[in-house]
Write an enzyme that holds these catalytic residues in place. Structure first.
Site, PDB file in Angstrom:
ATOM      1  CB  ALA A 206     -21.414  -4.117  19.473  1.00 58.51           C
ATOM      2  CG  ASN A 207     -19.501   0.784  21.548  1.00 55.63           C
ATOM      3  OD1 ASN A 207     -18.775   0.441  22.467  1.00 55.63           O
ATOM      4  ND2 ASN A 207     -20.746   1.221  21.741  1.00 55.63           N
ATOM      5  NE  ARG A 208     -12.511  -0.600  16.971  1.00 56.33           N
ATOM      6  CZ  ARG A 208     -12.234  -1.684  16.244  1.00 56.33           C
ATOM      7  NH1 ARG A 208     -12.002  -2.827  16.837  1.00 56.33           N
ATOM      8  NH2 ARG A 208     -12.200  -1.600  14.932  1.00 56.33           N
ATOM      9  CB  SER A 209     -17.086   0.427  25.176  1.00 58.27           C
ATOM     10  OG  SER A 209     -17.076   0.434  26.573  1.00 58.27           O
ATOM     11  CB  ALA A 272     -19.091   3.358  24.433  1.00 57.12           C
TER      12      ALA A 272
END
Ligand code: CTP
Length: 409
Positions: A206-209, A272
């Site tokens: 995943a990512n921090r968005s 993102a």
């Protein structure tokens, strides 16, 4: 812009209620039809006779009006705008939680018109996390906030929390009504959140968005009259009227965006998207006794570049660029490579900017070299600046490519 507009002016119980008298007078002078609604608390500070004398209709104070059995729904439904000045911490809390205990909270919950809230309270209250959370919720749902000012407060205190000046409140009401329609008739498609690429049955890349900027864009677009579809990976409060399609992976987002973008007037790619995904996600859960997994990655499709390559005539395609260095040069390269009309670049390494924050600071770049900057502010204000630029791009495009003359009558 104000002439003939039906405005419900909610007044709650704070010392600043006396300034609402001036707001009422300014709105009426500008031609608005003003219906004052006072809470019980407000009547401790100002008399209803004052408002009845100045407004277009007598002030209303109760849910239990014998003359009309449904005043709460009627008032909210017929309003072009609901303004609350001053808005106390209690009103913000009740509105955020949908607690409709009096006429004003009923109006707020029954209306689909734009809502402008003008908080006023002591600094300690304004800064309290509960108040901050209510403000964030209300903004995310599409309410417009006129931030309080710094200055003298009741009881000899001073600090932030003083009701905005009446002229500023009226200017904001004008601006909200003017914006009200500048995206009317358009279909706006927004993507929001970070994609999640499965590694196995329980783990993802995943990512921090957080998706907050995409949701703020959707809230602003719907407030400006657009039909809005949000393609989202996250579960945030959905602005009223926005159609949401849930997706998880870059591949799912590519399909959803591809379908929707064909007919869209404006596409805002705020998500993102993972650049890489595991080639072969495990069907079950990877167990420790299987040893350290070797996760082989492959590139995902660049969704935005694909949309840019097939962009229909007249569509405004907006990309985002999250950078930690060489912001303008990197964003300009993406603008050209992905055939965009606008790129919204943020330096995600800067304090308060980008991922997960409620605030953002951005640089807006267009192909002609036009550059605008928006200094650190809340994500809704960034959304306003982005859509203001989209509206300008559309009108410049219409000037360059005027619609073909239709047959003369
Ligand atoms: N984007 C996309 N599909 C991808 C990657 C990015 O549609 N596979 C979109 C994002 O939604 C954003 C824009 O492209 O609007 C720029 O994303 P960003 O991650 O900043 O740039 P990349 O093109 O991925 O380049 P890099 O990671 O090298 O900065």
């Amino acid at each position: 812009m104000l002439a003939g507009k039906r405005i419900v002016l909610g007044v709650t119980g704070g010392i600043a209620a006396y300034k609402a008298v001036e707001v009422c007078r300014l709105l009426v002078d500008a031609g608005a039809h003003v219906v004052p609604v006072l809470t019980e608390g407000a009547e401790h500070f100002v008399g209803r006779t004052t408002f009845s004398a100045l407004a277009s209709e007598p002030a209303q104070t109760s849910l239990w009006n014998e003359a009309s059995p449904i005043p709460h729904t009627a008032l909210g439904q017929s309003a072009d705008l609901v303004l609350v000045a001053p808005a106390t911490a209690r009103l913000l809390s009740a509105y955020a939680s949908g607690y409709s205990h009096d006429l004003l909270t009923n109006v707020l919950i029954a209306t689909r018109a734009p809502v402008v809230l003008c908080p006023a309270m002591h600094t300690e209250m304004w800064e309290h996390p509960a108040v901050r959370a209510n403000i964030a919720t209300l903004r995310a749902r599409g309410a417009h906030l006129v931030e309080p000012e710094e200055g003298r407060l009741a009881g000899g205190d001073s600090g932030t929390g003083r009701l905005a000046a009446p002229a500023r409140i009226v200017a904001e009401v004008r601006a909200v009504l003017a914006r009200g329609a500048d995206l009317a008739g358009l279909h706006v498609v927004v993507s929001a959140g970070g994609t999640r690429e499965p590694i196995d049955a329980v783990r993802v890349i995943a990512n921090r968005s957080s998706g907050k900027q995409g949701y703020a864009l959707a809230a602003e677009a719907i407030a400006r009259g657009a039909r809005v579809t949000l393609v989202s990976t996250v579960d945030l409060p959905t602005p009223a009227g926005v159609d949401v399609r849930r997706v998880q992976t870059a591949a799912e987002m590519e399909v959803a965006m591809g379908d929707l973008a064909e007919q869209a007037d404006v596409v805002l790619m705020a998500a993102a998207v993972a650049d890489y995904r595991p080639v072969a996600p495990a069907a079950g859960k990877l167990k420790k006794d299987q040893g350290v997994p070797q996760i082989v990655l492959e590139p995902t499709p660049d969704i935005l570049a694909g949309l840019g390559a097939r962009k229909p005539a007249g569509q405004v395609l907006v990309g985002f660029a999250a950078e930690t260095s060489d912001l303008v040069a990197n964003a300009e390269a993406k603008l050209a490579r992905k055939n965009l009309d606008l790129i919204v670049a943020n330096d995600v390494g800067a304090p308060g900017v980008g991922f997960q924050h409620d605030t953002n600071a951005v640089t807006l770049l267009q192909p002609g070299g036009e550059v605008d900057t928006v200094t650190l502010t809340d994500k809704r204000a960034v959304a306003k600046a982005v859509l203001d630029t989209v509206v300008r791009i559309r009108s410049a495009g219409a000037d360059h490519h005027p619609r073909k003359q239709t047959e003369k009558a």
